[in-house]
Design a protein around this motif. Structure first.
Motif, mmCIF file in Angstrom:
data_model
loop_
_atom_site.group_PDB
_atom_site.id
_atom_site.type_symbol
_atom_site.label_atom_id
_atom_site.label_comp_id
_atom_site.label_asym_id
_atom_site.label_seq_id
_atom_site.Cartn_x
_atom_site.Cartn_y
_atom_site.Cartn_z
ATOM 1 N N GLY A 2 0.822 -1.205 0.000
ATOM 2 C CA GLY A 2 0.000 0.000 0.000
ATOM 3 C C GLY A 2 0.857 1.255 0.000
ATOM 4 O O GLY A 2 2.038 1.234 -0.342
ATOM 5 N N TRP A 3 0.250 2.354 0.386
ATOM 6 C CA TRP A 3 0.955 3.637 0.469
ATOM 7 C C TRP A 3 0.753 4.229 1.861
ATOM 8 O O TRP A 3 -0.185 3.866 2.581
ATOM 9 N N CYS A 4 1.646 5.151 2.226
ATOM 10 C CA CYS A 4 1.509 5.832 3.510
ATOM 11 C C CYS A 4 1.891 7.299 3.317
ATOM 12 O O CYS A 4 2.309 7.704 2.230
ATOM 13 N N TYR A 5 1.724 8.099 4.348
ATOM 14 C CA TYR A 5 2.049 9.519 4.211
ATOM 15 C C TYR A 5 3.240 9.932 5.073
ATOM 16 O O TYR A 5 3.750 11.044 4.930
ATOM 17 N N TYR A 6 3.687 9.066 5.963
ATOM 18 C CA TYR A 6 4.888 9.328 6.756
ATOM 19 C C TYR A 6 5.754 8.080 6.742
ATOM 20 O O TYR A 6 5.241 6.962 6.666
ATOM 21 N N ASP A 7 7.045 8.275 6.850
ATOM 22 C CA ASP A 7 7.963 7.155 7.039
ATOM 23 C C ASP A 7 8.901 7.523 8.178
ATOM 24 O O ASP A 7 9.906 8.201 7.984
ATOM 25 N N THR A 12 14.081 5.178 3.991
ATOM 26 C CA THR A 12 14.699 4.616 2.794
ATOM 27 C C THR A 12 14.027 5.156 1.534
ATOM 28 O O THR A 12 12.943 5.751 1.590
ATOM 29 N N GLN A 13 14.691 4.925 0.381
ATOM 30 C CA GLN A 13 14.118 5.399 -0.880
ATOM 31 C C GLN A 13 12.751 4.771 -1.117
ATOM 32 O O GLN A 13 11.801 5.448 -1.502
ATOM 33 N N LYS A 14 12.657 3.458 -0.911
ATOM 34 C CA LYS A 14 11.355 2.802 -0.914
ATOM 35 C C LYS A 14 10.844 2.843 0.517
ATOM 36 O O LYS A 14 11.464 2.264 1.414
ATOM 37 N N PRO A 15 9.761 3.553 0.784
ATOM 38 C CA PRO A 15 9.350 3.803 2.171
ATOM 39 C C PRO A 15 9.258 2.533 3.006
ATOM 40 O O PRO A 15 8.782 1.492 2.544
ATOM 41 N N SER A 16 9.718 2.645 4.233
ATOM 42 C CA SER A 16 9.719 1.505 5.147
ATOM 43 C C SER A 16 8.567 1.568 6.139
ATOM 44 O O SER A 16 8.429 0.687 6.979
ATOM 45 N N GLY A 17 7.757 2.614 6.059
ATOM 46 C CA GLY A 17 6.678 2.788 7.019
ATOM 47 C C GLY A 17 5.511 1.852 6.769
ATOM 48 O O GLY A 17 5.454 1.115 5.779
ATOM 49 N N SER A 18 4.553 1.899 7.672
ATOM 50 C CA SER A 18 3.365 1.058 7.586
ATOM 51 C C SER A 18 2.417 1.590 6.517
ATOM 52 O O SER A 18 2.237 2.798 6.368
ATOM 53 N N SER A 19 1.804 0.682 5.768
ATOM 54 C CA SER A 19 0.800 1.123 4.799
ATOM 55 C C SER A 19 -0.448 1.600 5.542
ATOM 56 O O SER A 19 -0.806 1.083 6.599
ATOM 57 N N ILE A 20 -1.085 2.608 4.975
ATOM 58 C CA ILE A 20 -2.254 3.244 5.583
ATOM 59 C C ILE A 20 -3.430 3.035 4.634
ATOM 60 O O ILE A 20 -3.392 3.501 3.486
ATOM 61 N N PRO A 21 -4.490 2.354 5.049
ATOM 62 C CA PRO A 21 -5.530 1.965 4.081
ATOM 63 C C PRO A 21 -6.226 3.119 3.384
ATOM 64 O O PRO A 21 -6.523 3.032 2.192
#
Length: 212
Positions: A2-7, A12-21
């Motif tokens: 998925g995608w998220c708005y904060y990391d 990292t270049q490819k975000p490591s944060g949690s996906s946000i529905p």
């Protein structure tokens, strides 16, 4: 997937944060619009995003705020009152990408909840601190949630739409500011622009279809 708005993790270049529905849902809606104008949208990209939303969907079609909440499904923001402004987007996005579990009954259930429990969103409106309200609702979900409610209404049978169009109009019209704008959260210097845009995009979908 998925995608998220904060990391806040590894940056990292490819975000490591949690996906946000709800973020993933917003992107999926944009990708469907892109597909309609002939842009090739990779199936794998879409399926991974849909799967990420499914992992965070609860049996009642409320949604976790983020995948990092998977071990806290009953935390306030993950309950129906906290999901009120986000379920509309997630239901709409997965439905338009072929999710048969999001039936008309599911859409109607969550539209009914939105209008019956609207104060859970409204009580957060214009509060300056994100998630400070009950059920950890943030002010900026108000017009966002109502816009995606309008999109859900469009998916219903024509005979079912007018009631919800009228309910949505009754919520939004009285909230117009004296300067003509709508806003729900003091977001930098563009809160009036995005709030007004969401309100107008919702209201234009509340116009009743003209009889032939």
């Amino acid at each position: 997937g998925g995608w998220c708005y904060y990391d806040f993790n590894a940056h990292t270049q490819k975000p490591s944060g949690s996906s946000i529905p709800f973020v993933s849902a917003t992107v999926l809606v944009a990708l469907k619009e892109a597909e309609k104008i002939g842009i090739d949208v990779p199936d794998r990209l879409v399926q991974r995003a849909v799967d990420s939303i499914h992992r965070q969907r609860k049996p009642d079609f409320s949604y976790l705020y983020g995948e990092y909440f998977r071990w806290q499904p009953m935390y306030s923001i993950n309950r129906p009152g906290g999901s009120l402004g986000r379920s509309q987007a997630c239901n709409f996005a997965t439905r338009i990408w072929g999710d048969e579990a999001v039936t008309d009954d599911v859409l109607i259930t969550w539209l009914d909840r939105l209008f019956a429990r609207n104060l859970w969103l409204d009580i957060a409106r214009k509060r300056p601190v994100p998630h400070e309200s009950w059920f950890a609702v943030a002010a900026y979900f108000f017009y966002y949630g109502h816009y995606y409610a309008a999109r859900c209404i469009e998916l219903l049978e024509p005979g079912q739409q007018q009631r919800y169009q009228d309910l949505l109009t009754a919520v939004l019209l009285p909230l117009q500011e004296k300067d003509g704008s709508w806003w729900d959260f003091p977001f930098y210097d563009y809160h009036q622009q995005y709030g007004t845009a969401f309100a107008l995009m919702a209201l234009v979908r509340c116009r009743h279809a003209k009889s032939p």
